[in-house]
Design a protein around this motif. Structure first.
Motif, PDB file in Angstrom:
ATOM      1  N   ALA A  10       0.830  -1.197   0.000  1.00 53.02           N
ATOM      2  CA  ALA A  10       0.000   0.000   0.000  1.00 53.02           C
ATOM      3  C   ALA A  10       0.864   1.246   0.000  1.00 53.02           C
ATOM      4  CB  ALA A  10      -0.906  -0.004   1.235  1.00 53.02           C
ATOM      5  N   GLU A  11       0.604   2.133  -0.953  1.00 53.70           N
ATOM      6  CA  GLU A  11       1.243   3.441  -0.917  1.00 53.70           C
ATOM      7  C   GLU A  11       0.471   4.395  -0.018  1.00 53.70           C
ATOM      8  OE1 GLU A  11       1.729   4.942  -4.829  1.00 53.70           O
ATOM      9  OE2 GLU A  11       3.063   3.304  -5.480  1.00 53.70           O
ATOM     10  N   GLN A  12      -0.823   4.142   0.096  1.00 53.97           N
ATOM     11  CA  GLN A  12      -1.661   4.968   0.952  1.00 53.97           C
ATOM     12  C   GLN A  12      -2.917   4.183   1.316  1.00 53.97           C
ATOM     13  OE1 GLN A  12      -2.379   8.182  -1.846  1.00 53.97           O
ATOM     14  NE2 GLN A  12      -4.442   7.439  -2.264  1.00 53.97           N
ATOM     15  N   MET A  13      -3.623   4.660   2.350  1.00 53.13           N
ATOM     16  CA  MET A  13      -4.903   4.095   2.757  1.00 53.13           C
ATOM     17  C   MET A  13      -5.867   5.247   2.975  1.00 53.13           C
ATOM     18  SD  MET A  13      -3.679   1.194   5.538  1.00 53.13           S
ATOM     19  CE  MET A  13      -5.328   1.124   6.276  1.00 53.13           C
ATOM     20  N   ASP A  14      -7.029   5.177   2.328  1.00 56.82           N
ATOM     21  CA  ASP A  14      -8.111   6.123   2.587  1.00 56.82           C
ATOM     22  C   ASP A  14      -9.115   5.446   3.509  1.00 56.82           C
ATOM     23  OD1 ASP A  14      -6.952   7.999   0.958  1.00 56.82           O
ATOM     24  OD2 ASP A  14      -8.239   7.580  -0.779  1.00 56.82           O
TER      25      ASP A  14
END
Length: 438
Positions: free
Chosen positions: A422-426
């Motif tokens: 994961a590069e990011q999590m929303d």
């Protein structure tokens, strides 16, 4: 921990590593020009090294998760280190990413908790921490953050968080308190340098939670992994394991309750779980058993090869192909349901008064469900009318169709969908969204 000397640790987990890196950063900040005797380097050198290693640790945990996933004992130590970094580190990169990792840990606890009980599967734990939700190390942190759980003897992470400058996102507390009619959460984490993974699921309703690690190293020797658990209250918890000894002492890993000498093959579809055990021929204990403290429930009954229990409006039915017997003598009296046999199929069916009527009706319905076992092959039609088929090899079939039990995203639930790595999590709850960037 990479320095020479009699105080060096010969074995260091990922959780010890971040504690060491944090100490090295903070010591280097305090004494930048002093010479540290073990390495013969200055505090400034140590700070730079600690920051480099800590950043790599933080980015890796953000992208791929924790090797010892959902570890109630080690999440406490992670939060101890990270809370110090958010408040005391001088590097803005370290401060920001440490806070993001705290968010991620607290979100993970929130999704996998039931009314303040971190009743998830755990990559590492100890017997007291799984036998009672009141004794697990993140309970006080949950109480501090979203008002559910209790303060107990585990204070390291709690005090670290209470005294830190970390700002808690309130929507994580809303997620922890949220009890929809059903919540289906699937996760995948990388658990070693070789890229091996764990795939885990949690199914939560207003009356219970059921969690498990899917198809995790079946038949291999276990250590302190907690593979599955049904949670109905802080002390009304049910799980099975294969013990290597009668001791509950934490020096035995695994022991009577924590971990498995031989790991089962487990699959779960929402409110139904199947655990298959294949014991070695020379296994001297010769049984698998369930932690099933009947006195912690409002009612219980043993009927045939099933044991049933009710807590409030939540029900649990646990059956074993080799039969069940409630232990009524010794230290585990009225807490242990035992089943002998080298091969055994355990089936857990959860229920709710809102769907399944009163407790007697639930028992009668479960006893009337089609259940066929042959060795380690099982075919079971659940209370929801779905036919599940599972064995020591092959997929989980639901109504004849293969149902994935591995290969999930990093997180797949109503609040968050994230790829692995994961590069990011929303993370979203209602109209609020927060983004974690790793």
């Amino acid at each position: 921990h990479d320095e020479p000397g009699s105080d060096a640790m010969c074995y260091t987990t990922e959780n010890h590593s971040i504690l060491f890196h944090t100490c090295e950063i903070l010591a280097g900040q305090l004494y930048p020009d002093d010479l540290f005797a073990n390495a013969g380097e200055t505090g400034r050198w140590h700070r730079e090294k600690g920051e480099r290693l800590a950043l790599a640790w933080l980015k890796r945990r953000g992208a791929t998760g924790f090797w010892e996933w959902d570890s109630n004992c080690y999440f406490e130590e992670d939060l101890l280190a990270l809370s110090h970094l958010t408040g005391l580190a001088e590097s803005e990169d370290i401060i920001g990413l440490a806070a993001v990792l705290v968010d991620k840990i607290l979100f993970t606890i929130a999704v996998n908790s039931y009314k303040g009980i971190f009743g998830s599967t755990h990559g590492r734990t100890y017997a007291p921490m799984i036998r009672s939700g009141q004794l697990e190390p993140t309970s006080g942190i949950s109480r501090l953050m979203w008002g559910m759980g209790i303060y107990n003897q585990h204070i390291r992470g709690l005090v670290g968080m209470a005294c830190s400058e970390y700002e808690f996102p309130l929507l994580i507390g809303d997620i922890a308190a949220h009890l929809p009619d059903e919540l289906w959460n699937r996760e995948r984490h990388v658990i070693d340098d070789a890229g091996e993974e764990v795939n885990k699921v949690t199914y939560k309703t207003p009356d219970y939670m059921l969690s498990s690690a899917q198809d995790y190293r079946p038949g291999q020797k276990g250590y302190q992994q907690h593979i599955w658990q049904a949670t109905l209250s802080p002390d009304a918890v049910v799980f099975t394991n294969h013990p290597p000894c009668v001791s509950e002492n934490g020096a035995h890993r695994p022991n009577f309750w924590a971990g498995n000498y031989v790991l089962p093959r487990v699959a779960q579809w929402k409110d139904v779980l199947i655990a298959l055990y294949q014991l070695p021929e020379d296994d001297w204990m010769g049984f698998t058993h369930a932690h099933f403290p009947v006195y912690q429930f409002d009612e219980y009954a043993i009927r045939g090869t099933w044991v049933f229990a009710r807590k409030g409006d939540g029900y649990v039915a646990l059956g074993a192909s080799q039969g069940v017997s409630l232990i009524k003598r010794g230290p585990a009296a009225y807490q242990e349901v035992r089943s002998y046999g080298q091969q055994n199929v355990w089936v857990c069916q959860m229920g709710r008064a809102a769907l399944d009527g009163d407790f007697n009706a639930f028992q009668d319905r479960v006893l009337g469900l089609p259940l066929e076992t042959q060795g380690l092959d099982v075919r079971f039609t659940s209370l929801r009318g779905e036919t599940l088929a599972f064995g020591w090899q092959g997929p989980l079939l639901r109504d004849g169709q293969a149902q994935p039990i591995t290969g999930f995203g990093h997180y797949e639930n109503p609040y968050c969908a994230a790829d692995l790595p994961a590069e990011q999590m929303d993370i979203q709850f209602g109209d609020l969204v927060m983004r974690l960037e790793f």
